[in-house]
Design an enzyme around this catalytic site. Structure first.
Site, PDB file in Angstrom:
ATOM      1  N   LYS A   1     -13.701  -3.452  -2.929  1.00 49.99           N
ATOM      2  CA  LYS A   1     -13.171  -2.156  -2.490  1.00 49.99           C
ATOM      3  C   LYS A   1     -13.343  -1.142  -3.619  1.00 49.99           C
ATOM      4  CE  LYS A   1     -11.873  -5.038   0.632  1.00 49.99           C
ATOM      5  NZ  LYS A   1     -12.040  -5.225   2.018  1.00 49.99           N
TER       6      LYS A   1
HETATM    7  C1  LIG Z   1     -11.164  -6.564   2.591  1.00 49.22           C
HETATM    8  C2  LIG Z   1     -10.492  -6.360   3.858  1.00 49.22           C
HETATM    9  C3  LIG Z   1      -9.274  -6.990   4.156  1.00 49.22           C
HETATM   10  C4  LIG Z   1      -8.660  -8.031   3.245  1.00 49.22           C
HETATM   11  O1  LIG Z   1      -8.299  -7.550   1.998  1.00 49.22           O
HETATM   12  P1  LIG Z   1      -7.836  -8.582   0.860  1.00 49.22           P
HETATM   13  O2  LIG Z   1      -7.192  -7.693  -0.161  1.00 49.22           O
HETATM   14  O3  LIG Z   1      -9.072  -9.242   0.347  1.00 49.22           O
HETATM   15  O4  LIG Z   1      -6.874  -9.528   1.459  1.00 49.22           O
HETATM   16  C5  LIG Z   1      -8.652  -6.689   5.349  1.00 49.22           C
HETATM   17  N1  LIG Z   1      -9.184  -5.823   6.231  1.00 49.22           N
HETATM   18  C6  LIG Z   1     -10.360  -5.202   5.990  1.00 49.22           C
HETATM   19  C7  LIG Z   1     -10.897  -4.235   6.997  1.00 49.22           C
HETATM   20  C8  LIG Z   1     -11.062  -5.456   4.812  1.00 49.22           C
HETATM   21  O5  LIG Z   1     -12.236  -4.847   4.586  1.00 49.22           O
END
Ligand SMILES: *Cc1c(COP(=O)(O)O)cnc(C)c1O
Length: 421
Positions: A215
Site C-alpha cells: 500500500k
Molecule cells: C490489502 C488489502 C486488504 C488487506 O490488508 P492487510 O493490511 O494486508 O490485512 C484488504 N482489502 C483490500 C481491498 C486490500 O487491497
C-alpha cells in the site's frame, strides 16, 4: 496484487532469470512496488526501543491523532492489519450468523473473508468493467431484509461511488463500511459543487485502511479504522484489546491498584509502538508520495494511450486516485500469461488483475451468493478484469526512463501475446 504475503516485494525485486541467448540484455529489474523507508524511520524505531515501551502505547496514540487529522476523521483506531480492521468493523456493527453483507468478490480475498469471520453470508455484486469498483445499482438489487451491512471497496485506491452508495444505504437503513485498504491519500467530491475531501473522513459508518508494504504507507503490517461515531470508536478500542476495561498502559501508570474486567469477547489486534513510530514518519512523506504517483500516472496515460486496444484506468470527475496501482486491460485475444512472461523476460515485474474470491478453492464449499444465486455469470466484469488486467510497476523514485522502457515493452509484448500492439 492478488497476494498480500510480505514476500511479494522481495520476489519482485529479484533479477529475472535470463539465458545467455536472451535478445534483451539485463537492464535493472523493475519491481511492481517498493516501499520508501529511510533513515528517519530507522531513527524513530530506535527511539521507541530505547523507551522500553514497545507495544500499543503513546506512539500508537500519536499516530492515531495525526492520521485522523490527515484524513479529516473525528476518530481513528490503529490495529494490526486491515484484515483485522474489517473484522472489527463487522463485529462493532454486530453483524453475525445468518446476516448478509453486500460486497464484491473482485477484491483482495481479505474483503470477503472478513464477512465469513463473523459467520455472515457474503452477497457478491459485480464491478465496473473499467475501474473495478462496486456497482451501486447492483447493491440496490441485492438488498434483502437480512442485509446488515454494505462493504464497499475503493479498489486499488480509486474511490468508489460513495454518494450513490450512501443514497441507497441510507434509504434502506443499512450501514456502509469502506474497505479503504489501498485508498489512503485518495480524494472524492461528495457532490458537483462539494469540495475535495480525503477518503477516510469517513462517509460510511467506518473506513478501514492497510499499511501492508504494497500500500502507499507502510508500517510493515498494520491497519486503521476511522469513524465519526464515538460509541463505535469506544467499542473498537475495547475489541482490539481483548475487551479489556482497563488497558495495560493505564494499569502500568496507575498509582492505585487497578483491576480490569472483560465485558465481551475481544481480540488481540493491537498495533505496536514500533510500527506506529514508522507510520508517523511515513505519514509525513505521504503528500509527496501521492503527488509523485499522480505525476507518474499522467505520464503512463501519455505513453500508453496511443497503443491500440489497450484499456487504461479511468478517473471519474469526482474522484482523484492515489494510484496505489496502475493497471491496464489487454485487448481481446491477447494471452495474459504470455504477455506477463514477455514483460518479465525484459526485467519488468507485473501482476494479474485483482482476484475474484469466488473463484478460489476457499470459496468452493463456502456459503455465498449473488443476485442470481451462486452463479459466477453474475460476476463477469470482475472475472474479466482478473483475466485481462495487468498491473505495471509504479514505485517511489522511478524515472522517466523506467516509464518509457515499460511503455516500449508493453508495445512489444502485446505483439508476442497476440494483441495488436
Ligand atoms: C490489502 C488489502 C486488504 C488487506 O490488508 P492487510 O493490511 O494486508 O490485512 C484488504 N482489502 C483490500 C481491498 C486490500 O487491497
Amino acid at each position: 496484487m492478488d497476494d498480500a504475503s510480505g514476500r511479494r516485494g522481495l520476489e519482485s525485486a529479484m533479477p529475472p532469470m535470463m539465458s545467455d541467448s536472451s535478445p534483451h540484455p539485463a537492464a535493472t529489474p523493475l519491481p511492481i512496488a517498493r516501499p520508501l523507508i529511510g533513515e528517519e524511520e530507522a531513527r524513530a524505531v530506535a527511539r521507541v526501543l530505547k523507551t522500553g515501551w514497545v507495544t500499543q502505547g503513546p506512539e500508537v496514540e500519536a499516530f492515531e491523532r495525526e492520521f485522523a487529522v490527515y484524513v479529516g476523521a473525528p476518530h481513528a483506531c490503529a490495529v494490526s492489519s486491515c484484515t483485522a480492521a474489517l473484522h472489527l468493523a463487522l463485529v462493532a456493527l454486530e453483524v453475525g450468523a445468518g446476516d448478509e453483507v453486500i460486497t464484491v468478490s473482485h477484491s483482495f480475498i481479505a474483503t470477503a473473508n472478513a464477512v465469513r469471520y463473523v459467520h455472515a453470508v457474503p452477497v457478491f455484486v459485480d464491478v465496473d468493467p473499467v475501474n473495478g469498483n462496486i456497482l451501486p445499482d447492483q447493491i440496490a438489487a441485492a438488498i434483502t431484509p437480512r442485509t446488515r451491512a454494505i462493504l464497499a471497496v475503493h479498489q486499488l485506491g480509486m474511490p468508489c461511488d460513495l454518494p450513490a452508495i450512501l443514497a441507497i444505504a441510507d434509504s434502506r437503513g443499512v450501514p456502509v463500511i469502506e474497505d479503504a485498504a489501498c485508498a489512503l491519500g485518495s480524494e472524492i467530491r461528495m457532490g458537483p459543487d462539494a469540495p475535495w475531501e480525503r477518503i477516510g473522513r469517513p462517509r460510511g459508518r467506518i473506513a478501514c485502511f492497510s499499511f501492508h508494504p504494497r500500500k502507499i504507507l507502510t508500517t510493515g503490517d498494520g491497519g486503521m479504522l476511522t469513524t465519526a461515531d464515538a460509541e463505535i470508536h469506544r467499542r473498537l478500542r475495547l475489541l482490539r484489546q481483548h475487551g479489556m476495561s482497563v488497558s495495560d498502559r493505564v494499569r502500568h501508570a496507575a498509582t492505585t491498584v487497578e483491576d480490569e474486567s472483560y465485558e465481551f469477547l475481544g481480540f488481540n489486534y493491537r498495533m505496536t509502538d514500533i510500527q506506529a513510530a514508522i507510520g508517523r514518519v511515513q505519514l509525513s512523506r505521504l503528500p509527496a508520495l501521492v503527488q509523485e504517483r499522480r505525476a507518474r500516472a499522467d505520464e503512463f496515460r501519455r505513453l500508453l494511450s496511443p497503443i491500440n486496444g489497450l484499456g487504461l484506468p479511468g478517473e471519474p470527475r469526482w474522484a482523484r486516485s492515489n494510484w496505489q496501482t496502475w493497471f491496464v486491460r489487454l485487448p481481446d485475444g491477447a494471452d495474459q500469461k504470455r504477455f506477463r512472461q514477455a514483460m518479465l523476460d525484459r526485467g519488468i515485474a507485473t501482476r494479474r488483475g485483482v482476484m475474484c474470491a469466488h473463484r478460489e478453492p476457499a470459496y468452493a464449499e463456502a456459503e455465498w451468493r449473488t443476485i442470481s444465486g451462486k452463479a459466477s455469470a453474475a460476476l463477469r466484469n470482475g472475472e474479466s478484469i482478473q483475466d485481462c488486467g495487468v498491473a505495471l510497476p509504479l514505485f517511489p523514485g522511478m524515472s522517466d526512463v523506467d516509464q518509457s522502457r515499460i511503455a516500449d515493452a508493453v508495445r512489444e509484448c502485446l505483439v508476442i501475446a497476440g494483441g495488436e500492439g
